[in-house]
Structure formats: structure tokens, C-alpha cells
Design a protein around this motif. Structure first.
Motif, mmCIF file in Angstrom:
data_model
loop_
_atom_site.group_PDB
_atom_site.id
_atom_site.type_symbol
_atom_site.label_atom_id
_atom_site.label_comp_id
_atom_site.label_asym_id
_atom_site.label_seq_id
_atom_site.Cartn_x
_atom_site.Cartn_y
_atom_site.Cartn_z
ATOM 1 N N VAL A 145 16.892 -0.686 -7.132
ATOM 2 C CA VAL A 145 17.609 0.153 -6.184
ATOM 3 C C VAL A 145 17.036 1.553 -6.297
ATOM 4 O O VAL A 145 16.953 2.119 -7.397
ATOM 5 N N ALA A 146 16.601 2.120 -5.178
ATOM 6 C CA ALA A 146 15.913 3.414 -5.194
ATOM 7 C C ALA A 146 16.563 4.386 -4.229
ATOM 8 O O ALA A 146 16.852 4.035 -3.076
ATOM 9 N N ASP A 147 16.794 5.623 -4.689
ATOM 10 C CA ASP A 147 17.237 6.716 -3.829
ATOM 11 C C ASP A 147 16.004 7.522 -3.434
ATOM 12 O O ASP A 147 15.314 8.084 -4.297
ATOM 13 N N ILE A 148 15.737 7.593 -2.128
ATOM 14 C CA ILE A 148 14.584 8.335 -1.618
ATOM 15 C C ILE A 148 15.108 9.654 -1.052
ATOM 16 O O ILE A 148 15.767 9.673 -0.013
ATOM 17 N N PRO A 149 14.847 10.789 -1.719
ATOM 18 C CA PRO A 149 15.374 12.064 -1.229
ATOM 19 C C PRO A 149 14.700 12.473 0.072
ATOM 20 O O PRO A 149 13.622 11.958 0.432
ATOM 21 N N GLY A 150 15.314 13.394 0.797
ATOM 22 C CA GLY A 150 14.685 13.913 2.003
ATOM 23 C C GLY A 150 13.314 14.469 1.683
ATOM 24 O O GLY A 150 13.152 15.251 0.732
ATOM 25 N N GLY A 151 12.325 14.048 2.438
ATOM 26 C CA GLY A 151 10.946 14.469 2.179
ATOM 27 C C GLY A 151 10.229 13.641 1.132
ATOM 28 O O GLY A 151 9.029 13.826 0.909
ATOM 29 N N GLY A 152 10.929 12.709 0.482
ATOM 30 C CA GLY A 152 10.318 11.895 -0.565
ATOM 31 C C GLY A 152 9.468 10.774 0.011
ATOM 32 O O GLY A 152 9.654 10.347 1.150
ATOM 33 N N GLN A 153 8.544 10.287 -0.804
ATOM 34 C CA GLN A 153 7.683 9.204 -0.342
ATOM 35 C C GLN A 153 7.146 8.379 -1.503
ATOM 36 O O GLN A 153 7.062 8.862 -2.636
ATOM 37 N N MET A 154 6.819 7.142 -1.204
ATOM 38 C CA MET A 154 6.074 6.267 -2.096
ATOM 39 C C MET A 154 4.685 6.129 -1.486
ATOM 40 O O MET A 154 4.537 5.611 -0.383
ATOM 41 N N PRO A 155 3.639 6.627 -2.178
ATOM 42 C CA PRO A 155 2.295 6.598 -1.591
ATOM 43 C C PRO A 155 1.819 5.178 -1.294
ATOM 44 O O PRO A 155 2.274 4.210 -1.898
ATOM 45 N N TYR A 156 0.880 5.082 -0.372
ATOM 46 C CA TYR A 156 0.303 3.797 0.016
ATOM 47 C C TYR A 156 -0.350 3.146 -1.198
ATOM 48 O O TYR A 156 -1.118 3.775 -1.930
ATOM 49 N N HIS A 157 -0.060 1.856 -1.418
ATOM 50 C CA HIS A 157 -0.616 1.129 -2.554
ATOM 51 C C HIS A 157 -0.513 -0.364 -2.270
ATOM 52 O O HIS A 157 0.074 -0.780 -1.277
ATOM 53 N N LYS A 158 -1.070 -1.171 -3.134
ATOM 54 C CA LYS A 158 -0.950 -2.628 -3.015
ATOM 55 C C LYS A 158 -0.974 -3.230 -4.412
ATOM 56 O O LYS A 158 -1.436 -2.605 -5.372
ATOM 57 N N HIS A 159 -0.437 -4.453 -4.531
ATOM 58 C CA HIS A 159 -0.405 -5.160 -5.806
ATOM 59 C C HIS A 159 -0.287 -6.657 -5.538
ATOM 60 O O HIS A 159 -0.050 -7.077 -4.389
ATOM 61 N N SER A 160 -0.433 -7.428 -6.577
ATOM 62 C CA SER A 160 -0.431 -8.884 -6.411
ATOM 63 C C SER A 160 0.963 -9.456 -6.208
ATOM 64 O O SER A 160 1.113 -10.597 -5.782
ATOM 65 N N HIS A 161 1.989 -8.677 -6.518
ATOM 66 C CA HIS A 161 3.367 -9.159 -6.428
ATOM 67 C C HIS A 161 3.884 -9.116 -4.997
ATOM 68 O O HIS A 161 3.602 -8.181 -4.246
ATOM 69 N N GLU A 162 4.645 -10.106 -4.618
ATOM 70 C CA GLU A 162 5.346 -10.075 -3.346
ATOM 71 C C GLU A 162 6.461 -9.044 -3.429
ATOM 72 O O GLU A 162 7.129 -8.904 -4.465
ATOM 73 N N GLN A 163 6.677 -8.296 -2.344
ATOM 74 C CA GLN A 163 7.704 -7.256 -2.332
ATOM 75 C C GLN A 163 8.515 -7.370 -1.046
ATOM 76 O O GLN A 163 7.963 -7.550 0.037
ATOM 77 N N ILE A 164 9.832 -7.275 -1.201
ATOM 78 C CA ILE A 164 10.769 -7.336 -0.079
ATOM 79 C C ILE A 164 11.708 -6.145 -0.217
ATOM 80 O O ILE A 164 12.121 -5.807 -1.329
ATOM 81 N N GLY A 165 12.046 -5.510 0.876
ATOM 82 C CA GLY A 165 12.937 -4.353 0.789
ATOM 83 C C GLY A 165 13.970 -4.336 1.889
ATOM 84 O O GLY A 165 13.723 -4.793 3.009
#
Length: 233
Positions: free
Chosen positions: A147-167
Motif C-alpha cells: 500500500v503506497a501513499d503518493i504525495p502531490g507531485g510524487g512519482q515512481m520513475p519508469y522501470h521494469k522487472h521480472s515480477h508481474e505487477q498489478i495495481g
């Protein structure tokens, strides 16, 4: 594949079903995985669905009394998570005076195993800062939830990995990009990201956005060290 097809693959539209009991379901699917929001009115009972599949569930709002096999738990929002393997019965009752929202992941992929934790229920493993976000983790053998709180103006940079991810967006709104396809997510909006599909997230708004991110298999607490070093966070 057209841009529209890409968007439906990464950001599917929900199927909406309302039962006679008053329970409303919003279902998002990609391949062998379903994300389902159940809006459960006071007094309503929810029973096991497809027993051939594994189920992982978290309360988003309200409260729910859940029985898995012979284990009973009064679940609290974003605090208790059930992990139920195939062929194990589950039932849930909304004994509160308000509508409860249950978020559930069901999965049945050939070759995968879905062991249950002791007692079928998880509590938070860890809460900490991560890329300027407040995050809380839940961990089972085959799945990890963040569970992630993304503040105003916050970001997760572009990336990739071998794991499947669902959001799934739990609060507010934010921009999610999978490969070259971007989509604004609001409450309940879901994205599916297969292994090695690049992705990023950004909250360009002033208000907080909140999301649940699911990793199969677990990424942050059971990833092999050499893989963690090679991948971009």
C-alpha cells in the motif's frame, strides 16, 4: 496491436454485476488474474466463488467478519489480508451498519502453487519510506502487497522487472504508464503489468493518491540479491 487494444490490456474496463442480495461487483481481468471490488451492504453475506482459484483479499472501507475453513477473523481496513488457496471455503458477513468495500484478487495459473500462511491471514510486515512515499508491505510465499501513499507531485520513475505487477487506485487519482500507454486511475481503477513490461506512476495533483500494488512473486522482500542489484527500482 492498436493503442486502444493496449489500453484495454493494461487498463481493462470493469465488468459490473449486481446480485439480488444487493452486493455489487466490479471486475477487472487480464489472462488468469481477476481484481474484483465487492460493495457489500449491511447484513449481506458473501460466499466462496470459484474454489479452483486462489484468493487474496483486503478491506478498503468498512468491516467484515470472514471465516476461512475454520478460522474466523474480524477484518480491519488495510490492516488484515486473507490468503486462501484453491479448494478452501471462505464466507464473509458485513455485520456493520455501513457498506463495506472488499478488494479481492483471484488467480489460477497453470504451474503456480498458492500456499497459505499459518492461519490464512496476514498483518502488516513493515511500514517505511520508499521513493518519498509512505508504504506498507504484506508478504506471503507467492504474493507481496504494497500500500503506497503518493504525495502531490510524487512519482515512481519508469522501470521494469521480472515480477508481474498489478495495481489498484484506493484514493485520489494518479497517472499510470505501462509501456507507452498512459491512463489516469481513480478509485477502483486497475492496471496489469506483466514481467519486463516497463511502467511508471506520477501524481501531478495537489492531493494525496493511494494505491495497492501487488507483486507476483514477491519482489521487495524475497527477490534474489543479484536480481535486485540489476533492476531499476
Amino acid at each position: 496491436m492498436t493503442t486502444q487494444t493496449h489500453e484495454r490490456l493494461y487498463f481493462p474496463e470493469p465488468d459490473v454485476v449486481r446480485h439480488d442480495s444487493g452486493i455489487r461487483f466490479e471486475s477487472y481481468r487480464r489472462d488468469d488474474t481477476e481484481v474484483r471490488l465487492s460493495f457489500i451492504p449491511p447484513g449481506a453475506v458473501l460466499n466462496s466463488g470459484d474454489l479452483e482459484k486462489a484468493r487474496v483479499g483486503m478491506i478498503v472501507r468498512g468491516g467484515l467478519t470472514v471465516t476461512v475453513a475454520d478460522v474466523l477473523k474480524v477484518m480491519r481496513p488495510e490492516h488484515d489480508v486473507y490468503v486462501v488457496p484453491p479448494h478452501v471455503a471462505l464466507s464473509a458477513t458485513n455485520s456493520t451498519a455501513e457498506e463495506t468495500v472488499l478488494l479481492e484478487i483471484t488467480r489460477g495459473k497453470t504451474g503456480e502453487k498458492y500456499p497459505a500462511p499459518d492461519g490464512y491471514f496476514l498483518e502488516p510486515l513493515e511500514s517505511r519510506k520508499f521513493v518519498k512515499m509512505d508504504v506498507t508491505f504484506f508478504l506471503a510465499d507467492w504474493i507481496e502487497l504494497m500500500v503506497a501513499d503518493i504525495p502531490g507531485g510524487g512519482q515512481m520513475p519508469y522501470h521494469k522487472h521480472s515480477h508481474e505487477q498489478i495495481g489498484i487506485c484506493l484514493e485520489g487519482r494518479y497517472e499510470m504508464t505501462v509501456e507507452a500507454t498512459s491512463h489516469e486511475l481513480r478509485f477502483g481503477g486497475t492496471y496489469f503489468c506483466a514481467g519486463e513490461e516497463g511502467h511508471s506512476a506520477e501524481n501531478p495533483n495537489a492531493g494525496l493518491a493511494r494505491s495497492l500494488n501487488i507483486f507476483i512473486p514477491p519482489r521487495y522482500h524475497r527477490v534474489p540479491k543479484q536480481e535486485e542489484e540489476q533492476e531499476t527500482t
